[in-house]
Design a protein around this motif. Structure first.
Motif, PDB file in Angstrom:
ATOM      1  N   THR A 130     -36.333  68.275  15.018  1.00 47.49           N
ATOM      2  CA  THR A 130     -36.363  68.808  13.764  1.00 47.49           C
ATOM      3  C   THR A 130     -35.139  68.807  13.052  1.00 47.49           C
ATOM      4  OG1 THR A 130     -38.375  70.139  14.205  1.00 47.49           O
ATOM      5  CG2 THR A 130     -37.152  70.728  12.360  1.00 47.49           C
ATOM      6  N   ARG A 131     -34.140  69.187  13.814  1.00 49.20           N
ATOM      7  CA  ARG A 131     -32.753  69.234  13.299  1.00 49.20           C
ATOM      8  C   ARG A 131     -32.176  68.092  13.090  1.00 49.20           C
ATOM      9  NH1 ARG A 131     -28.846  72.942  16.576  1.00 49.20           N
ATOM     10  NH2 ARG A 131     -28.708  70.921  17.753  1.00 49.20           N
ATOM     11  N   LEU A 132     -32.539  67.254  13.943  1.00 49.71           N
ATOM     12  CA  LEU A 132     -32.003  65.837  13.653  1.00 49.71           C
ATOM     13  C   LEU A 132     -32.809  64.851  12.431  1.00 49.71           C
ATOM     14  CD1 LEU A 132     -30.302  63.324  14.293  1.00 49.71           C
ATOM     15  CD2 LEU A 132     -32.271  62.602  16.278  1.00 49.71           C
ATOM     16  N   ALA A 133     -33.878  65.390  12.234  1.00 49.28           N
ATOM     17  CA  ALA A 133     -35.008  64.868  11.379  1.00 49.28           C
ATOM     18  C   ALA A 133     -34.191  65.314   9.907  1.00 49.28           C
ATOM     19  CB  ALA A 133     -36.201  65.083  11.410  1.00 49.28           C
ATOM     20  N   ASN A 134     -33.885  66.545  10.067  1.00 54.22           N
ATOM     21  CA  ASN A 134     -33.412  67.271   8.641  1.00 54.22           C
ATOM     22  C   ASN A 134     -32.138  66.686   8.406  1.00 54.22           C
ATOM     23  OD1 ASN A 134     -35.502  68.865   8.085  1.00 54.22           O
ATOM     24  ND2 ASN A 134     -34.653  70.702   9.115  1.00 54.22           N
ATOM     25  N   ARG A 135     -31.166  66.169   9.193  1.00 52.55           N
ATOM     26  CA  ARG A 135     -29.935  65.640   8.965  1.00 52.55           C
ATOM     27  C   ARG A 135     -30.208  64.497   8.517  1.00 52.55           C
ATOM     28  NH1 ARG A 135     -26.492  68.116  14.355  1.00 52.55           N
ATOM     29  NH2 ARG A 135     -26.387  69.981  13.325  1.00 52.55           N
ATOM     30  N   LEU A 136     -30.999  63.577   8.899  1.00 54.68           N
ATOM     31  CA  LEU A 136     -31.332  62.245   8.420  1.00 54.68           C
ATOM     32  C   LEU A 136     -31.848  62.361   7.151  1.00 54.68           C
ATOM     33  CD1 LEU A 136     -32.915  60.671  11.575  1.00 54.68           C
ATOM     34  CD2 LEU A 136     -30.681  60.262  10.829  1.00 54.68           C
ATOM     35  N   LEU A 137     -32.798  63.368   6.625  1.00 57.06           N
ATOM     36  CA  LEU A 137     -33.318  63.354   5.334  1.00 57.06           C
ATOM     37  C   LEU A 137     -31.905  63.846   4.330  1.00 57.06           C
ATOM     38  CD1 LEU A 137     -36.578  65.412   5.569  1.00 57.06           C
ATOM     39  CD2 LEU A 137     -36.182  63.064   4.888  1.00 57.06           C
ATOM     40  N   ALA A 138     -30.997  64.674   4.948  1.00 59.37           N
ATOM     41  CA  ALA A 138     -29.798  64.992   4.067  1.00 59.37           C
ATOM     42  C   ALA A 138     -28.954  63.801   3.694  1.00 59.37           C
ATOM     43  CB  ALA A 138     -29.144  66.065   4.812  1.00 59.37           C
ATOM     44  N   LEU A 139     -28.852  63.028   4.660  1.00 62.58           N
ATOM     45  CA  LEU A 139     -28.008  61.845   4.463  1.00 62.58           C
ATOM     46  C   LEU A 139     -28.769  60.682   3.680  1.00 62.58           C
ATOM     47  CD1 LEU A 139     -26.837  61.036   8.131  1.00 62.58           C
ATOM     48  CD2 LEU A 139     -25.465  61.614   6.340  1.00 62.58           C
ATOM     49  N   GLN A 140     -30.167  60.644   3.810  1.00 57.21           N
ATOM     50  CA  GLN A 140     -30.792  59.829   2.724  1.00 57.21           C
ATOM     51  C   GLN A 140     -30.687  60.346   1.481  1.00 57.21           C
ATOM     52  OE1 GLN A 140     -35.124  59.618   3.690  1.00 57.21           O
ATOM     53  NE2 GLN A 140     -35.405  58.128   2.256  1.00 57.21           N
ATOM     54  N   ALA A 141     -30.760  61.802   1.258  1.00 60.54           N
ATOM     55  CA  ALA A 141     -30.860  62.195  -0.101  1.00 60.54           C
ATOM     56  C   ALA A 141     -29.390  62.175  -0.488  1.00 60.54           C
ATOM     57  CB  ALA A 141     -31.169  63.956   0.113  1.00 60.54           C
ATOM     58  N   PHE A 142     -28.493  62.278   0.145  1.00 61.22           N
ATOM     59  CA  PHE A 142     -27.104  61.968  -0.175  1.00 61.22           C
ATOM     60  C   PHE A 142     -26.734  60.543  -0.782  1.00 61.22           C
ATOM     61  CE2 PHE A 142     -22.685  60.570   0.786  1.00 61.22           C
ATOM     62  CZ  PHE A 142     -21.776  61.551  -0.278  1.00 61.22           C
ATOM     63  N   ASP A 143     -27.504  59.576  -0.192  1.00 59.92           N
ATOM     64  CA  ASP A 143     -27.163  58.164  -0.487  1.00 59.92           C
ATOM     65  C   ASP A 143     -27.684  57.940  -1.775  1.00 59.92           C
ATOM     66  OD1 ASP A 143     -25.403  57.536   1.754  1.00 59.92           O
ATOM     67  OD2 ASP A 143     -27.250  56.816   3.075  1.00 59.92           O
ATOM     68  N   LEU A 144     -29.162  58.383  -1.866  1.00 59.50           N
ATOM     69  CA  LEU A 144     -29.756  58.030  -3.221  1.00 59.50           C
ATOM     70  C   LEU A 144     -29.003  58.974  -4.413  1.00 59.50           C
ATOM     71  CD1 LEU A 144     -33.488  59.218  -1.821  1.00 59.50           C
ATOM     72  CD2 LEU A 144     -32.303  56.744  -2.555  1.00 59.50           C
ATOM     73  N   ARG A 145     -28.413  60.284  -4.100  1.00 50.64           N
ATOM     74  CA  ARG A 145     -27.592  60.846  -5.097  1.00 50.64           C
ATOM     75  C   ARG A 145     -26.376  59.731  -5.527  1.00 50.64           C
ATOM     76  NH1 ARG A 145     -28.880  63.921  -9.453  1.00 50.64           N
ATOM     77  NH2 ARG A 145     -27.339  65.533  -9.782  1.00 50.64           N
TER      78      ARG A 145
END
Length: 195
Positions: A130-145
């Motif tokens: 779960t923590r790894l999945a959340n970190r990947l979501l965070a990186l995806q959100a940052f890239d999109l921003r």
């Protein structure tokens, strides 16, 4: 839940006139989905390869009328168990976990992974799924921003179509937190993602 009629009022999970040794502790699986329900068998039952010995850990055990409540503190983690059959106090035992399907399934799986990490030093160093999945979501959100996408657009890309901004703007707040977390991960480098 009972409320005090005196000014200031207090709430209690059980009748406050009962002894603390007889009330249900707050780490009961009936209350918290992060508590694991477990049955205890003798080590040879079901061909157990890895018997569990509670004596190896700092733990608190509270015996209830129908179950045993166990809290294990180890390496900065807290593992809480509801023992519905048998006792962990009998020395090395075989454990069988009951993981109910439902809304709390991810929390149950995370709790089971934390329990598994008790005896696996390498597991303590690796992030949970779960923590790894959340970190990947965070990186995806940052890239999109960084691409100039709006928070709403990021939300749709990461979570799919949903109510925007959500009750109390919870979805908008979550996307902001993801973008900030992604930025922090990028600043600190790959080690922060994998540990």
């Amino acid at each position: 839940m009972l409320s005090s009629r005196r000014a200031g009022g207090c709430t209690f999970p059980e009748d406050p006139s009962l002894s603390c040794a007889t009330v249900r502790p707050v780490w009961s699986a009936r209350i918290d989905p992060r508590v694991l329900v477990v049955r205890v068998d003798t080590p040879n039952a079901g061909g157990c390869l890895h018997p569990f010995d509670l004596c190896e850990f700092e733990a608190r055990v509270l015996a209830g009328s129908t179950r045993e409540f166990v809290r294990i503190d180890h390496a900065g983690m807290v593992i809480r168990l509801d023992v519905t059959n048998g006792t962990l106090l009998d020395g090395p035992v075989s454990l069988r976990f009951e993981i109910p399907e439902g809304r709390g399934l991810n929390r149950q799986i995370d709790a089971l992974n934390r329990f598994r990490a008790l005896r696996c030093r390498d597991c303590l160093r690796s992030p949970s799924r779960t923590r790894l999945a959340n970190r990947l979501l965070a990186l995806q959100a940052f890239d999109l921003r960084r691409e100039g996408r709006s928070l709403r657009s990021i939300s749709q890309a990461v979570f799919g179509e949903c109510d925007w901004p959500g009750d109390g703007e919870h979805r908008k707040s979550r996307v902001r937190r993801l973008v900030a977390s992604g930025e922090a991960l990028v600043r600190t480098g790959p080690v922060s993602i994998l540990t």
